[in-house]
Motif scaffolding. Structure first.
Motif, PDB file in Angstrom:
ATOM      1  N   ARG A 164       0.837  -1.204   0.000  1.00  0.00           N
ATOM      2  CA  ARG A 164       0.000   0.000   0.000  1.00  0.00           C
ATOM      3  C   ARG A 164       0.873   1.254   0.000  1.00  0.00           C
ATOM      4  O   ARG A 164       1.987   1.265   0.538  1.00  0.00           O
ATOM      5  CB  ARG A 164      -0.910   0.002   1.217  1.00  0.00           C
ATOM      6  CG  ARG A 164      -0.163  -0.027   2.547  1.00  0.00           C
ATOM      7  CD  ARG A 164      -1.099  -0.271   3.717  1.00  0.00           C
ATOM      8  NE  ARG A 164      -0.379  -0.363   4.986  1.00  0.00           N
ATOM      9  CZ  ARG A 164       0.164  -1.479   5.450  1.00  0.00           C
ATOM     10  NH1 ARG A 164       0.073  -2.600   4.742  1.00  0.00           N
ATOM     11  NH2 ARG A 164       0.792  -1.481   6.611  1.00  0.00           N
ATOM     12  N   ALA A 165       0.344   2.323  -0.579  1.00  0.00           N
ATOM     13  CA  ALA A 165       1.073   3.588  -0.610  1.00  0.00           C
ATOM     14  C   ALA A 165       0.992   4.308   0.729  1.00  0.00           C
ATOM     15  O   ALA A 165       1.889   5.062   1.106  1.00  0.00           O
ATOM     16  CB  ALA A 165       0.518   4.486  -1.715  1.00  0.00           C
ATOM     17  N   ALA A 166      -0.107   4.105   1.480  1.00  0.00           N
ATOM     18  CA  ALA A 166      -0.286   4.751   2.774  1.00  0.00           C
ATOM     19  C   ALA A 166      -1.118   3.837   3.663  1.00  0.00           C
ATOM     20  O   ALA A 166      -1.864   2.987   3.179  1.00  0.00           O
ATOM     21  CB  ALA A 166      -0.975   6.106   2.610  1.00  0.00           C
ATOM     22  N   THR A 167      -0.983   4.015   4.964  1.00  0.00           N
ATOM     23  CA  THR A 167      -1.727   3.218   5.937  1.00  0.00           C
ATOM     24  C   THR A 167      -2.841   4.051   6.545  1.00  0.00           C
ATOM     25  O   THR A 167      -2.617   5.192   6.946  1.00  0.00           O
ATOM     26  CB  THR A 167      -0.794   2.726   7.060  1.00  0.00           C
ATOM     27  OG1 THR A 167       0.201   1.862   6.504  1.00  0.00           O
ATOM     28  CG2 THR A 167      -1.579   1.963   8.131  1.00  0.00           C
ATOM     29  N   THR A 168      -4.042   3.497   6.571  1.00  0.00           N
ATOM     30  CA  THR A 168      -5.152   4.163   7.245  1.00  0.00           C
ATOM     31  C   THR A 168      -5.444   3.448   8.553  1.00  0.00           C
ATOM     32  O   THR A 168      -5.425   2.213   8.619  1.00  0.00           O
ATOM     33  CB  THR A 168      -6.422   4.182   6.376  1.00  0.00           C
ATOM     34  OG1 THR A 168      -7.497   4.759   7.135  1.00  0.00           O
ATOM     35  CG2 THR A 168      -6.827   2.793   5.920  1.00  0.00           C
ATOM     36  N   MET A 169      -5.717   4.201   9.615  1.00  0.00           N
ATOM     37  CA  MET A 169      -6.049   3.639  10.920  1.00  0.00           C
ATOM     38  C   MET A 169      -7.508   3.893  11.294  1.00  0.00           C
ATOM     39  O   MET A 169      -7.907   3.692  12.436  1.00  0.00           O
ATOM     40  CB  MET A 169      -5.127   4.236  11.992  1.00  0.00           C
ATOM     41  CG  MET A 169      -3.656   3.957  11.794  1.00  0.00           C
ATOM     42  SD  MET A 169      -3.223   2.186  11.914  1.00  0.00           S
ATOM     43  CE  MET A 169      -3.490   1.884  13.667  1.00  0.00           C
TER      44      MET A 169
END
Length: 260
Positions: A164-169
């Motif tokens: 993934r390009a970014a992590t979402t929480m």
């Protein structure tokens, strides 16, 4: 559609780590199953009665006095809790091994969340019983909130695939909100009671910490803190928690049933 083989592989998930995880799952199958048997052998006939209190008139009318609905044998419920963990580990180490390992390579363990949604919910309901929350409607609400928390954990993994390009929480924090509701209710009952044995406060605190340890593990995993940068390490940590935290939860609640 992207096929699993075309997807990036989760960090740390290789043949060596998968063999190690299989050994862990086999070992935990035996340990959880053995504990379930011991609990059944030692269990008393202690049970807690779930009650109902139905409306008797228009809104605002005082409800009827609670009536007994059904009894929950605590020893049997704890044995089921441990048996569910044994079943999960046993299946993922044997007949469902290929699907389990394919999921790990894709950064997700669906079997974990299915098992947790049942076993963890059973345990939080038992904890609620011990603080006097036995109304059927309240129990349904507590169970639903806990299942929602677990499913948000599943969504957290699904929303953050390898590569993934970014992590979402977002899913993680939404799950924390849902999961907090049962503990607010449990805490309220403890703090509002006129007389509560001192050891109950200690049990509440320790059970809350043990329950929260699974969420802490996921937070460390998706914040890639130290060794948690490896998805395989996070999975192994879940297995350690499955043994340590679940066993401690089960035996503390079981000890309370013997005292009862």
């Amino acid at each position: 559609m992207t096929t699993p083989s075309a997807m990036a592989t989760a960090s740390g998930v290789d043949h060596r780590s998968l063999r190690s995880l299989r050994r862990w799952n086999l070992g935990l199958t035996v340990l959880h199953a053995a504990q379930a048997v011991v609990v059944l052998v030692l269990a008393s006939d202690f049970a807690i009665t779930v009650t109902t209190s139905l409306p008797t008139g228009p809104p605002g009318t005082p409800p009827e006095a609670p009536e007994a609905f059904f009894d929950v044998p605590i020893g049997g419920a704890i044995a089921v809790f441990l048996a569910l963990a044994a079943l999960d580990h046993g299946l993922t180490a044997t007949v469902l091994r290929d699907r389990y390992e394919t999921g790990l390579r894709a950064g997700i363990n669906r079997f974990r969340w299915v098992e947790y949604s049942v076993s963890a919910t059973l345990m939080v309901v038992l904890i609620a019983f011990y603080t006097g929350i036995t109304g059927f409607s309240a129990v349904i609400g507590i169970a639903g909130a806990n299942v929602g928390m677990i499913l948000f954990g599943w969504l957290q993994e699904a929303a953050n695939p390898p590569g993934r390009a970014a992590t979402t929480m977002k899913a993680f924090w939404f799950g924390c909100v849902a999961g907090a509701a049962p503990w607010v209710a449990i805490g309220y009952n403890i703090l509002s009671a006129e007389t509560v044995p001192g050891f109950v406060y200690g049990i509440f605190a320790s059970l809350f910490v043990l329950f929260s340890s699974f969420a802490v593990n996921q937070w460390l995993q998706y914040r890639e803190v130290g060794p948690w940068r490896s998805y395989a390490f996070g999975e192994r940590a879940y297995l350690v928690l499955s043994l340590v935290a679940k066993s401690a939860l089960a035996w503390q609640i079981f000890a309370g049933s013997l005292a009862g």
